[in-house]
Design an enzyme around this catalytic site. Structure first.
Site, PDB file in Angstrom:
ATOM      1  N   TYR A  11      69.703 -12.014 -16.313  1.00 51.65           N
ATOM      2  CA  TYR A  11      70.973 -12.127 -16.900  1.00 51.65           C
ATOM      3  C   TYR A  11      71.152 -13.888 -16.673  1.00 51.65           C
ATOM      4  O   TYR A  11      71.284 -14.462 -15.496  1.00 51.65           O
ATOM      5  CB  TYR A  11      72.240 -11.700 -16.128  1.00 51.65           C
ATOM      6  CG  TYR A  11      72.011 -10.083 -16.463  1.00 51.65           C
ATOM      7  CD1 TYR A  11      71.541  -9.434 -17.303  1.00 51.65           C
ATOM      8  CD2 TYR A  11      73.151  -9.372 -15.882  1.00 51.65           C
ATOM      9  CE1 TYR A  11      71.693  -8.032 -17.717  1.00 51.65           C
ATOM     10  CE2 TYR A  11      73.383  -8.052 -16.091  1.00 51.65           C
ATOM     11  CZ  TYR A  11      72.467  -7.146 -16.951  1.00 51.65           C
ATOM     12  OH  TYR A  11      72.626  -6.140 -17.285  1.00 51.65           O
ATOM     13  N   PRO A  15      81.402   0.080 -21.995  1.00 51.79           N
ATOM     14  CA  PRO A  15      82.433   1.250 -22.050  1.00 51.79           C
ATOM     15  C   PRO A  15      83.342   1.009 -23.297  1.00 51.79           C
ATOM     16  O   PRO A  15      84.047   2.012 -23.598  1.00 51.79           O
ATOM     17  CB  PRO A  15      83.030   1.354 -20.588  1.00 51.79           C
ATOM     18  CG  PRO A  15      82.886  -0.084 -20.123  1.00 51.79           C
ATOM     19  CD  PRO A  15      81.518  -0.679 -20.744  1.00 51.79           C
ATOM     20  N   LEU A  36      86.536  -0.350 -28.845  1.00 56.14           N
ATOM     21  CA  LEU A  36      87.652   0.377 -28.064  1.00 56.14           C
ATOM     22  C   LEU A  36      88.859  -0.751 -27.492  1.00 56.14           C
ATOM     23  O   LEU A  36      89.119  -0.622 -26.313  1.00 56.14           O
ATOM     24  CB  LEU A  36      87.143   1.192 -27.203  1.00 56.14           C
ATOM     25  CG  LEU A  36      86.537   2.458 -27.880  1.00 56.14           C
ATOM     26  CD1 LEU A  36      85.739   3.181 -26.539  1.00 56.14           C
ATOM     27  CD2 LEU A  36      87.314   3.206 -28.479  1.00 56.14           C
ATOM     28  N   THR A  37      89.206  -1.602 -28.315  1.00 61.36           N
ATOM     29  CA  THR A  37      90.166  -2.382 -27.738  1.00 61.36           C
ATOM     30  C   THR A  37      91.203  -2.411 -29.054  1.00 61.36           C
ATOM     31  O   THR A  37      91.090  -2.148 -30.112  1.00 61.36           O
ATOM     32  CB  THR A  37      89.751  -3.915 -27.772  1.00 61.36           C
ATOM     33  OG1 THR A  37      89.260  -4.581 -28.711  1.00 61.36           O
ATOM     34  CG2 THR A  37      88.622  -3.839 -26.537  1.00 61.36           C
TER      35      THR A  37
END
Length: 350
Positions: free
Chosen positions: A85, A253, A259-260
């Site tokens: 990362y 998730p 999912l906003t």
């Protein structure tokens, strides 16, 4: 002839108990910290391709530290990194592990202890990785772990122990999980690692084989990190993990922002005649009913957002969620605490 005696059942070496984690100087004494049900992934920290240094509210050091402080004050104390990362920022000392190390040493105040932070990282099992060289066997795992510990410790060389060190992907590797297991057994004994985990094992059978393989080296698997959301709850995998005593960490998730409220905002742009939107009309039509339901549930439970409802649904299933955090605003949403009553209500509705 007398009957032949049956061979004794196979035995595994006893699991290793990690020594106490060396805490920072200002950490409180006592038992090691427990992790919160929400984690913050550092996948974008230090990665220019994911907006680091260029995106609004994510321009550099001050923005990362401000978001991290917001997370800490909101009750998030579990930070997930990996050696790959932000590897493009290694030379600048701004990779994800560098940042997580700074967060672990951060003085927040207001009753939030430095020693509260739980740190996770990962080994990337490919023959050629960062730094660019051939990797194979136990020795490469040990070198990668030491390099991660150095980045997490920072210039001060603070004593570090990685609370959860994970095998990043079920990929072919010279030496395989046996090499990883041997290295982790020694690392736990030496106090470099507290617990060992797997990542991206989505098939229960493959996960079970990996757990048994590591157990053969005296290493117990503490967690499995997989892509999981309200739209993809992976109930079979969750049940298998419960039976094996393996915790589940849910990455992605929020389905990369689906999912906003972003999709509903884009629908408003379409209606107003705006030409540039993230989602197509077909996507908006498909997911609008679900998002409107989540919005309604949040409104009836203290004005929670769509993303907060989606995250907490997974929390009630027993998963630890990792929602992407770049800005102070996203940190507030990820760190918003909930009551048990609200969790029970929302799970029943969904």
């Amino acid at each position: 002839l007398p009957p032949a005696e049956s061979p004794p059942p196979p035995t595994h070496p006893p699991p290793r108990t990690p020594p106490p984690r060396p805490p920072p100087a200002s950490a409180r004494s006592g038992a090691p910290p427990s992790r919160s049900p929400r984690s913050a992934p550092a996948i974008a920290w230090g990665d220019p391709k994911l907006g680091y240094g260029t995106a609004p509210g994510f321009a550099g050091a001050e923005d990362v530290l401000a978001a991290a402080e917001t997370l800490r004050r909101g009750g998030v104390n579990f930070f997930d990194a990996a050696e790959v990362y932000g590897f493009a920022s290694y030379d600048a000392g701004e990779s994800a592990e560098d940042w997580v190390g700074r967060v672990a040493r951060m003085e927040v105040g207001g009753g939030v202890e430095v020693g509260d932070v739980v740190v996770a990282s990962k080994f990337f099992p490919v023959p050629k990785s960062t730094p660019s060289r051939f990797r194979a066997g136990r020795k490469a795992v040990e070198l990668a772990l030491d390099a991660s510990l150095a980045r997490l410790g920072g210039e001060e060389g603070s004593p570090m122990c990685i609370d959860l060190y994970q095998w990043h992907f079920p990929l072919p590797y010279v030496g395989g999980l046996d090499a990883f297991g041997e290295a982790m057994a020694a690392a736990v004994d030496d106090g470099k690692v507290r617990a060992v985990g797997l990542s991206n094992y989505t098939e229960p059978e493959k996960l079970s084989r990996a757990v048994e393989r590591l157990r053969g080296h005296g290493v117990e698997v503490a967690a499995n990190q997989v892509k999981m959301s309200l739209m993809e709850p992976r109930k079979e995998l969750m049940e298998a993990c419960r039976e094996m005593g393996v915790a589940v960490i849910a990455h992605t998730p929020l389905e990369n922002g689906l999912l906003t409220r972003r999709l509903l905002d884009d629908e408003m742009e379409l209606k107003s005649g705006a030409s540039k939107t993230k989602y197509s009309p077909a996507q908006i039509a498909k997911y609008r009913p679900l998002l409107n339901l989540l919005k309604l549930i949040g409104a009836f439970n203290g004005g929670k957002t769509i993303s907060q409802v989606a995250l907490n649904y997974l929390v009630t299933l027993g998963a630890v969620t990792i929602a992407g955090v770049k800005t102070v605003g996203s940190a507030r949403r990820a760190g918003d605490s909930t009551t048990r009553r609200w969790q029970r209500l929302r799970r029943k509705w969904i």
